[in-house]
Design a protein around this motif. Structure first.
Motif, PDB file in Angstrom:
ATOM      1  N   LEU A 266       0.704  -1.119  -0.215  1.00 19.48           N
ATOM      2  CA  LEU A 266       0.212   0.170   0.133  1.00 19.48           C
ATOM      3  C   LEU A 266       1.000   1.320   0.179  1.00 19.48           C
ATOM      4  O   LEU A 266       0.534   2.224  -0.597  1.00 19.48           O
ATOM      5  N   ALA A 267       1.991   1.024   0.773  1.00 20.21           N
ATOM      6  CA  ALA A 267       2.906   2.324   0.853  1.00 20.21           C
ATOM      7  C   ALA A 267       3.490   2.861  -0.631  1.00 20.21           C
ATOM      8  O   ALA A 267       3.524   3.768  -0.998  1.00 20.21           O
ATOM      9  N   LEU A 268       3.837   1.595  -1.369  1.00 17.67           N
ATOM     10  CA  LEU A 268       4.076   1.755  -2.812  1.00 17.67           C
ATOM     11  C   LEU A 268       3.076   2.685  -3.543  1.00 17.67           C
ATOM     12  O   LEU A 268       3.288   3.515  -4.338  1.00 17.67           O
ATOM     13  N   ALA A 269       1.704   1.755  -3.214  1.00 17.10           N
ATOM     14  CA  ALA A 269       0.729   2.368  -4.358  1.00 17.10           C
ATOM     15  C   ALA A 269       0.281   3.867  -3.859  1.00 17.10           C
ATOM     16  O   ALA A 269      -0.285   4.490  -4.649  1.00 17.10           O
ATOM     17  N   ALA A 270       0.386   4.361  -2.613  1.00 19.63           N
ATOM     18  CA  ALA A 270       0.230   5.439  -2.175  1.00 19.63           C
ATOM     19  C   ALA A 270       1.376   6.608  -2.820  1.00 19.63           C
ATOM     20  O   ALA A 270       0.911   7.834  -3.017  1.00 19.63           O
ATOM     21  N   ARG A 271       2.490   6.220  -2.926  1.00 14.94           N
ATOM     22  CA  ARG A 271       3.585   7.216  -3.581  1.00 14.94           C
ATOM     23  C   ARG A 271       3.485   6.937  -5.015  1.00 14.94           C
ATOM     24  O   ARG A 271       3.769   8.097  -5.416  1.00 14.94           O
TER      25      ARG A 271
ATOM     26  N   LEU B 297      -7.168  -1.087  -2.735  1.00 14.48           N
ATOM     27  CA  LEU B 297      -6.002  -0.763  -3.762  1.00 14.48           C
ATOM     28  C   LEU B 297      -6.538   0.018  -4.945  1.00 14.48           C
ATOM     29  O   LEU B 297      -5.666   0.857  -5.409  1.00 14.48           O
TER      30      LEU B 297
ATOM     31  N   ALA C 214      -6.463   3.611  -4.079  1.00 13.92           N
ATOM     32  CA  ALA C 214      -4.879   3.886  -4.144  1.00 13.92           C
ATOM     33  C   ALA C 214      -4.174   3.837  -5.321  1.00 13.92           C
ATOM     34  O   ALA C 214      -3.139   4.945  -5.545  1.00 13.92           O
TER      35      ALA C 214
ATOM     36  N   GLY D   2      -0.926  10.185  -3.259  1.00 13.68           N
ATOM     37  CA  GLY D   2      -0.425  11.032  -2.156  1.00 13.68           C
ATOM     38  C   GLY D   2       0.986  11.744  -2.724  1.00 13.68           C
ATOM     39  O   GLY D   2       1.211  11.849  -3.672  1.00 13.68           O
TER      40      GLY D   2
ATOM     41  N   PRO E 261       4.582  12.052  -2.472  1.00 19.32           N
ATOM     42  CA  PRO E 261       6.100  11.309  -2.126  1.00 19.32           C
ATOM     43  C   PRO E 261       6.695  12.163  -0.995  1.00 19.32           C
ATOM     44  O   PRO E 261       7.038  13.250  -1.389  1.00 19.32           O
TER      45      PRO E 261
ATOM     46  N   LEU F  62      -2.021   6.490   3.725  1.00 17.40           N
ATOM     47  CA  LEU F  62      -1.108   6.687   5.198  1.00 17.40           C
ATOM     48  C   LEU F  62      -1.141   7.898   5.461  1.00 17.40           C
ATOM     49  O   LEU F  62      -2.020   8.392   6.116  1.00 17.40           O
TER      50      LEU F  62
ATOM     51  N   GLU G 165       0.321  10.467   3.448  1.00 14.40           N
ATOM     52  CA  GLU G 165       0.858  11.240   2.014  1.00 14.40           C
ATOM     53  C   GLU G 165      -0.313  12.068   1.525  1.00 14.40           C
ATOM     54  O   GLU G 165      -0.020  13.064   0.419  1.00 14.40           O
TER      55      GLU G 165
ATOM     56  N   ARG H  58      10.331   0.355   2.550  1.00 16.71           N
ATOM     57  CA  ARG H  58      10.346   1.891   2.511  1.00 16.71           C
ATOM     58  C   ARG H  58      11.229   2.320   3.868  1.00 16.71           C
ATOM     59  O   ARG H  58      10.951   3.542   4.259  1.00 16.71           O
TER      60      ARG H  58
END
Lengths: 382, 382
Positions: free
Chosen positions: A26-31, B26, B29, B34, B36, B117, B119, B267
């Motif tokens: 999810l962190a990758l998808a959010a960035r 997902l 997302a 967001g 980065p 998250l 972002e 990350r």
């Protein structure tokens, strides 16, 4: 306690059966982000809608101080600023670019990495200096076989600290099909930070891993490059121990611009009964798209879509298509399937590999067709 | 089988204990995105780095044909094109905007919606016509109490078909603290499609749900608006049946621009031993940020960060901060905590509510500090 690298950087793995998306994915998808599919309506994807995948961080870059070094097996190493690059003849190419991992999160089992559905795509016009001319200016050494491209993006991946680095065989790097660019402009503007500001490689027809962003060094080598992003990542493998086949050109894909309107959470599309104009885009990195088929019955039958006229000016850009569909009340599943002039098409069964690359399985698009007024309306309007 | 709306548009819900991110979350997302966090380095977030949240689809809009209608309880209904809006005095405000759902995916239990998250934030300069002047031109009726704003974004949400629509009490809509704008430019350029092209509302200091994009209608009403996005969504509730408290101004938050470099998948940040300059941004929609505390020991102790000088020109924009940290080999958890001039700060326990709004819990940032060379290097460099 000793710092343990394995705690922060594990090997590649597959999700277990039934394992849902992790917070790391999810962190990758959010960035990173995909092209919202309604943006298929634009011939050129604006920078904020074109897909973005950054392996590590977007580097801080000062265009005025940026230098590209060209070295290795050359007659005369060069250090070029942006003005020097702009002094070469400027070439503009309209390119549909797609992440090699596009479609990964739909695979079963799912390789755990950037969890793309199908939105990892975009089309832009890139302007820059032809790589072949820049290499000719440096003088290609007689024993050079590859050009290695180093970006300023720095991080750790699967336990290996690295700058992002990829290579191309010299015949590709200096060839005309595609013509490779050192691009300093996107859709006529300087590159935005996330698209490689101030300089990136553009290899039309190839997946995104080849399009090295924040390019700061080109090194000609006498032996093939075997760095992480070349020989470990971005190879098609069924088993981890295989050497694998390198990922290169984009497999064909057609996508539907979602018809009607969506439900916020499920993203299911809602249409009214009657004629619905389906449209979308299709592309292939091997050869121009020559046919798109559409199914409105979950793949039981297929009909040819109408293609927008071929445009010889833009051989590397997606092609539009349209198809009329008479929707009746009920649930439907749409799909579209591209064919290119070289005979490649999209599979109806998933083309699985451990990295989750090049998954161009036909995308199922669920649609609910209902009469106007059958959904609960927001009657509390002013 | 009859189409069943419930199959595509369910009620709001909480994830079960241990329930991981769904494909629906997902999909949101992958569409929305967001900032980065390394982009905290930019005073102004470029359009493709500023966060974006679209409830339904980005509408197709032709700026030349766009009209804003102003009606309801006004003396003279208006229909304004962009030239007419540009004929009002242009005002530019630098605004830090944050999604009300920012931090949602970190809550336990997790409300199932756009899985931010931390972002969901960005800062831009918005230029437009002051809403108060436009309403004055239409003539505010004596019985008007609210202004209702309708966007062109259309879809279904929790079973309700709707245009995206929100209201502001008239004292807010016509006030000077903040000054509300009908914005047609972002960072000096026309609005990009995903940020409301060609016209959006900008309410400095308020969460993103108030910043209605693709604005096509303003209606003054004699009673408070109770539409879906006002009275159902965007309210703070512990139980579903509560009326709830409407979400409005942005709660304070500080974020750290991630130090060092990341591991691709986890990350996790990697730094070298020695002095590490920590920096970031902090903001609040209630009042200017007056203090930022930093912890480098997972919240056991806190130290005041140095703030960049206050800038009276930009009361609604984030404020920079810096803090020196001497890193030693091992694992560390960093955190930053903002305080504003009105006495608001960030909690150390999650501020949970069913919608997952305004979660400004201090963000934990894991860091691994290792000597240079202790990570496996990509030795196969050219």
């Amino acid at each position: 306690m000793e710092p343990r690298l394995g705690d922060i950087s594990g090997p590649a793995r597959l999700a277990a059966a039934g394992e849902a998306i992790s917070l790391e994915e999810l962190a990758l998808a959010a960035r990173n982000h995909g092209l919202p599919l309604e943006a298929l309506r634009y011939d050129l994807s604006p920078p904020g809608l074109h897909y973005v995948l950054t392996h590590y961080d977007i580097p801080a870059a000062d265009p005025a101080r940026w230098r590209l070094r060209v070295g290795g097996r050359v007659r005369e190493p060069l250090t070029l600023d942006l003005d020097a690059l702009r002094s070469f003849p400027a070439v503009t190419e309209r390119v549909t670019m797609e992440c090699a991992g596009n479609g990964r999160a739909l695979l079963s089992p799912r390789p755990v990495s950037q969890p793309w559905l199908v939105e990892g795509v975009g089309t832009a016009e890139w302007t820059g200096a032809p790589l072949g001319l820049v290499l000719a200016a440096a003088g290609v050494g007689p024993d050079a076989v590859e050009a290695v491209f180093t970006g300023a993006d720095h991080g750790v991946e699967r336990g290996v600290e690295q700058d992002y680095r990829r290579s191309l065989p010299l015949p590709i790097a200096t060839g005309h099909d595609p013509r490779v660019l050192l691009a300093y402009a996107m859709n006529g503007d300087p590159l935005p930070p996330q698209h490689g500001c101030p300089l990136r490689l553009v290899v039309p027809g190839w997946y995104g891993m080849a399009q090295v962003k924040w390019l700061r060094e080109i090194t000609l080598t006498a032996t093939p490059f075997t760095g992480f992003q070349q020989a470990v990542a971005y190879c098609l493998r069924q088993e981890a121990a295989e050497p694998g086949e390198p990922v290169s050109r984009i497999a064909p894909r057609a996508l539907i611009a979602p018809p009607g309107f969506p439900d916020f959470m499920s993203r299911t599309r809602v249409v009214r009964p009657g004629l619905v104009r389906l449209e979308g885009r299709a592309w292939s990195g091997h050869a121009p798209v020559v046919r798109v088929e559409v199914s409105t019955d979950d793949g039981r039958s297929w009909a040819d879509a109408a293609l927008t006229p071929a445009d010889d000016r833009h051989p590397w850009a997606w092609r539009g298509w349209q198809h009329g569909w008479t929707a009746s009340p009920g649930r439907h599943v749409l799909g579209a399937r591209a064919h290119d002039a070289a005979g490649h098409t999209q599979p109806l069964d998933q083309p699985w590999n451990r990295g989750g690359f090049a998954n161009n399985l036909v995308r199922r698009v669920p649609v609910l067709c209902v009469e106007d007024g059958s959904l609960g309306a927001d009657t509390r309007k002013p």
